[in-house]
Structure formats: C-alpha cells, structure tokens
Design a protein around this motif. Structure first.
Motif, short mmCIF file in Angstrom:
data_model
loop_
_atom_site.label_atom_id
_atom_site.label_comp_id
_atom_site.label_asym_id
_atom_site.label_seq_id
_atom_site.Cartn_x
_atom_site.Cartn_y
_atom_site.Cartn_z
N ASN A 118 -7.90 5.34 -5.18
CA ASN A 118 -8.90 4.39 -5.43
C ASN A 118 -9.81 4.74 -6.41
O ASN A 118 -10.71 4.06 -7.28
CB ASN A 118 -9.68 4.16 -4.15
CG ASN A 118 -8.74 3.12 -3.63
OD1 ASN A 118 -8.37 2.37 -3.91
ND2 ASN A 118 -9.18 2.96 -2.09
N ILE A 165 -5.57 8.08 -0.33
CA ILE A 165 -6.40 6.70 -0.73
C ILE A 165 -7.44 6.87 -1.41
O ILE A 165 -7.63 6.26 -2.38
CB ILE A 165 -6.71 5.98 0.77
CG1 ILE A 165 -5.78 5.68 1.80
CG2 ILE A 165 -7.93 5.09 0.60
CD1 ILE A 165 -6.17 5.31 3.13
N ASP A 179 -11.20 1.20 5.12
CA ASP A 179 -9.85 0.86 4.49
C ASP A 179 -9.76 1.35 2.89
O ASP A 179 -8.58 1.38 2.38
CB ASP A 179 -9.87 -0.72 4.36
CG ASP A 179 -9.56 -1.10 5.89
OD1 ASP A 179 -8.96 -0.47 6.73
OD2 ASP A 179 -10.28 -2.06 6.35
N THR A 180 -10.92 1.65 2.48
CA THR A 180 -10.89 2.19 1.10
C THR A 180 -11.50 3.68 0.79
O THR A 180 -11.54 4.26 -0.25
CB THR A 180 -11.74 1.11 -0.07
OG1 THR A 180 -13.06 1.35 0.44
CG2 THR A 180 -11.37 -0.24 0.08
N ASN A 198 -16.46 2.62 4.10
CA ASN A 198 -15.31 1.67 4.30
C ASN A 198 -14.10 2.15 4.81
O ASN A 198 -13.29 3.01 4.02
CB ASN A 198 -15.09 0.65 3.11
CG ASN A 198 -13.99 -0.39 3.14
OD1 ASN A 198 -13.04 -0.23 4.05
ND2 ASN A 198 -14.46 -1.54 2.62
N GLN A 218 -14.44 4.24 0.31
CA GLN A 218 -15.65 3.99 -0.65
C GLN A 218 -16.99 4.18 0.00
O GLN A 218 -17.21 3.67 1.52
CB GLN A 218 -15.43 2.92 -1.20
CG GLN A 218 -16.61 2.78 -2.32
CD GLN A 218 -16.49 1.57 -3.20
OE1 GLN A 218 -15.92 0.71 -2.96
NE2 GLN A 218 -16.88 1.44 -4.69
N PRO A 260 -11.40 -0.65 -6.04
CA PRO A 260 -10.62 -0.05 -5.01
C PRO A 260 -9.93 -1.11 -4.16
O PRO A 260 -9.87 -2.05 -4.10
CB PRO A 260 -11.86 0.49 -3.82
CG PRO A 260 -12.93 0.54 -4.94
CD PRO A 260 -12.90 -0.54 -6.03
N VAL A 261 -8.61 -0.53 -3.65
CA VAL A 261 -7.58 -1.19 -2.88
C VAL A 261 -7.66 -0.91 -1.47
O VAL A 261 -8.02 0.32 -1.02
CB VAL A 261 -6.30 -0.88 -3.17
CG1 VAL A 261 -5.20 -1.56 -2.43
CG2 VAL A 261 -6.09 -1.26 -4.56
N CYS A 262 -7.90 -2.00 -0.62
CA CYS A 262 -7.71 -1.66 0.85
C CYS A 262 -6.40 -1.50 1.27
O CYS A 262 -5.21 -1.83 0.90
CB CYS A 262 -8.30 -3.06 1.66
SG CYS A 262 -10.02 -3.27 1.51
#
Length: 353
Positions: free
Chosen positions: A323, A319, A288-289, A286, A291, A329-331
């Motif tokens: 996270n 990031i 944005d995270t 991902n 992950q 997890p935060v975007c």
C-alpha cells in the motif's frame, strides 16, 4: 541523502523486512532504519531460539519413556544446561545472520539509528532530517516489565535476556502463562529446573474454552505447579526471590517475566501527526490497509498492537509495503486467526473465539 524518498521503513524486524521486499519491487527510492541490532525479534529472542530450547528439553524428557522400550540407565543421564544454551545461541546466531544478510547489501539505504517522526512525511534519524512520501512504522515490541520489578536486577529475566544466559539456576518462577510463558515454563521444567508457573488469569496459553482450559491445566499441572487467578508479588530475598501469591510464599532463584509485549512507540513522535491518540498513545489504524487515519503512514507488525504473531507480522509487512507504493491503499482480507502453542500437548486456537 537529499532526495525525497518514496518510502521510509522504520524497523527491520519481520514486518519491516516483509515491507522491504514489496517496496523494492516498485522503487529504489527508499531507506530502512533500525534502532539496535539488526535481525528480527523472532530470530534473536523469539520463536526461533525458543523452539531450539524446547527441542533440547523434549529430547531430555524422553528419557522417562526409555524403560518402556527396554532401554535401561535413563536415571544416570544428566542435562548440561550451559551446553544446551550454547547450542541455542549458536543456532540463533545462524538464524540472525540469514535475516541480516537481507539488509547488508543495501549500503546507504540501510541506516542504523533511532528515528523520530517530525510530521507526516518528515522524520529525523541521527540528527538528519529525511523526507518521504510514505512512511512504514514497524518498530516491533518489547517485553512488559512492571516498574517495581526494575530493582530485581539480574534476578529478573525476560525472553529478551533468557537466551543470553550461560547457566540457569535450580529454581525459577515463570510469571505470565500465556503462550510464551507456558512454552518456556514447560521447557525449563523438562530441562530439570524446579519451575513454578504463576498467572493472574485463571486460563492459560491464550485459551478461552472452559473445557479445553481445564484439560490443559490438568495435563501441564502434572509437570510443574500452577498458581492461577491471583496476582503475584515479588520481593528480593538475599541472592534469590520470594514470590507471594495470596498466603503462599514460593522461593525462587530467578523469575522469568512472560507478561506479554508492548509496542515500541515511545518517543517515536506519533503526537506530531495531527491525529488523535488513544490512552495507550496509539493512532487510529485501519486493520485492512494498515493506514494511519488518512495519512500516508502505515503501521505493521507488533507496533500496531493488533495480532502479535510472526505470520501476522509478515502479512502486515506485505500489506504495508504494497500500500505504501500505491496511490490508493487496497483493503486486504486477513487470514483465518491461527495461533499455536508449542507445548506438550500442542495447543492451537483457530478461527473465531
């Protein structure tokens, strides 16, 4: 180390150290593992030593303007390449020392060795199995070198070996004219080396706009010849090389391969995670995270093969570190894309292509 760790960070480069800063704010149950010399790619073989070489090259090149200011005798100036390279290494070593200092105080929390994933939450290093609730993969990247070129031996240089040289030859070919290739080709040329630039892409320096590309090629072409849009073939020729581009044959003493870098994921054990891997062996990430799928694993920096730039690697580390210490997890909204090529003239790409 028998406890279950909160976070295990694999890799102590720009992304790994940025992740470490965030992890240490929230837990002391962590390790950072590094395979090979400690200190970032940027400090050892990347943007920092390359800029010191560019600085020296531009200083010597300015002799061509001395007559305009009434300063005579420029033709008698020489460039002492071994001294230039010694200065690059001296400054490089000071850059590396500042990054290594970050991990020296960690004692047993900093582990030298090659890590391999065994399963989500499990990894092995130096024959020991470690367990961690979260794993950050920040293993960086290595220069791309086509397998057939492996027979060239010392004739072949990459940015990982260029700055270790004590002398440079009279003639060099630079293969790959992306940002790094353009920077190094111009710097070497300005130091007085006979440089030929070759790129299979008809554009240079990561540019996509046709008009800007045309101007960049014209200006840089005044300083060293450019062969673009054709694949180059290398063959050993005595102590030197022959570079064939179509019907052209170019003689060189050494070649600098600047064909990009690929993620260091070989033998990392990504296949043990139970997620699908693409044709390059990469898991789904991902952006944005950072992950990996829905696992408590995060990939940061050059290892994730997204945007191989220093400031992006640092952001990735932040990031991933943030996270890895949160239950959900935060975007993150990513920065506006920005890349700068430290050539003359400077070349910058900002925003969407």
């Amino acid at each position: 180390m028998s406890e279950i760790l909160d976070v295990a960070i694999i890799g102590a480069g720009s992304a790994g150290l940025a992740a470490l800063r965030e992890v240490r704010k929230r837990t002391q149950r962590f390790v950072i593992i590094n395979d090979g010399p400690w200190g970032t790619v940027c400090a050892r073989v990347g943007c920092m030593p390359s800029k010191t070489l560019i600085e020296a090259a531009n200083a010597f090149y300015r002799r061509n303007t001395f007559a305009e200011f009434g300063i005579q005798g420029a033709d008698a100036l020489i460039c002492d390449i071994p001294s230039v390279l010694r200065r690059v290494r001296r400054l490089r070593d000071s850059f590396v020392a500042s990054t290594v200092k970050t991990t020296q105080e960690l004692d047993k929390r900093a582990i030298s060795g090659r890590a391999r994933l065994l399963a989500p939450g499990r990894l092995e290093v130096n024959g020991r199995e470690l367990h961690a609730h979260n794993i950050i993969i920040a293993t960086g990247s290595s220069p791309v070198v086509p397998k057939p070129w492996g027979t060239l031996g010392e004739r072949l240089l990459t940015t990982d070996t260029l700055f270790e040289q004590t002398e440079l030859p009279a003639r060099m070919a630079v293969l790959g004219l992306g940002p790094v290739g353009i920077e190094m080709a111009q710097a070497l040329s300005r130091l007085g080396i006979e440089v030929t630039g070759l790129g299979s892409n008809p554009a240079i320096a990561g540019l996509t706009d046709p008009q800007v590309t045309e101007v960049a090629i014209e200006l840089l072409g005044y300083e060293f010849p450019l062969y673009l849009g054709k694949k180059a073939e290398l063959t050993a020729d005595g102590d030197g090389l022959e570079v064939c581009v179509g019907t052209e044959v170019i003689a060189a003493d050494r070649v600098l391969a600047a064909l990009g870098r690929r993620p260091n994921i070989s033998n990392l054990g990504l296949e043990t995670l139970g997620v699908s891997l693409d044709e390059h062996g990469m898991p789904p990430i991902n952006p944005d995270t950072l992950q990996v799928a829905s696992l408590r694993i995060f990939m940061a920096g050059d290892a994730n093969d997204q945007v191989p730039l220093l400031h992006e690697a640092a952001d990735d580390g932040y990031i991933a570190g943030f996270n890895a210490t949160r239950s959900v997890p935060v975007c993150f909204k990513r920065r506006t894309p920005l890349a700068i090529v430290f050539a003359d003239p400077n070349i910058a790409v900002a925003g969407n292509r």
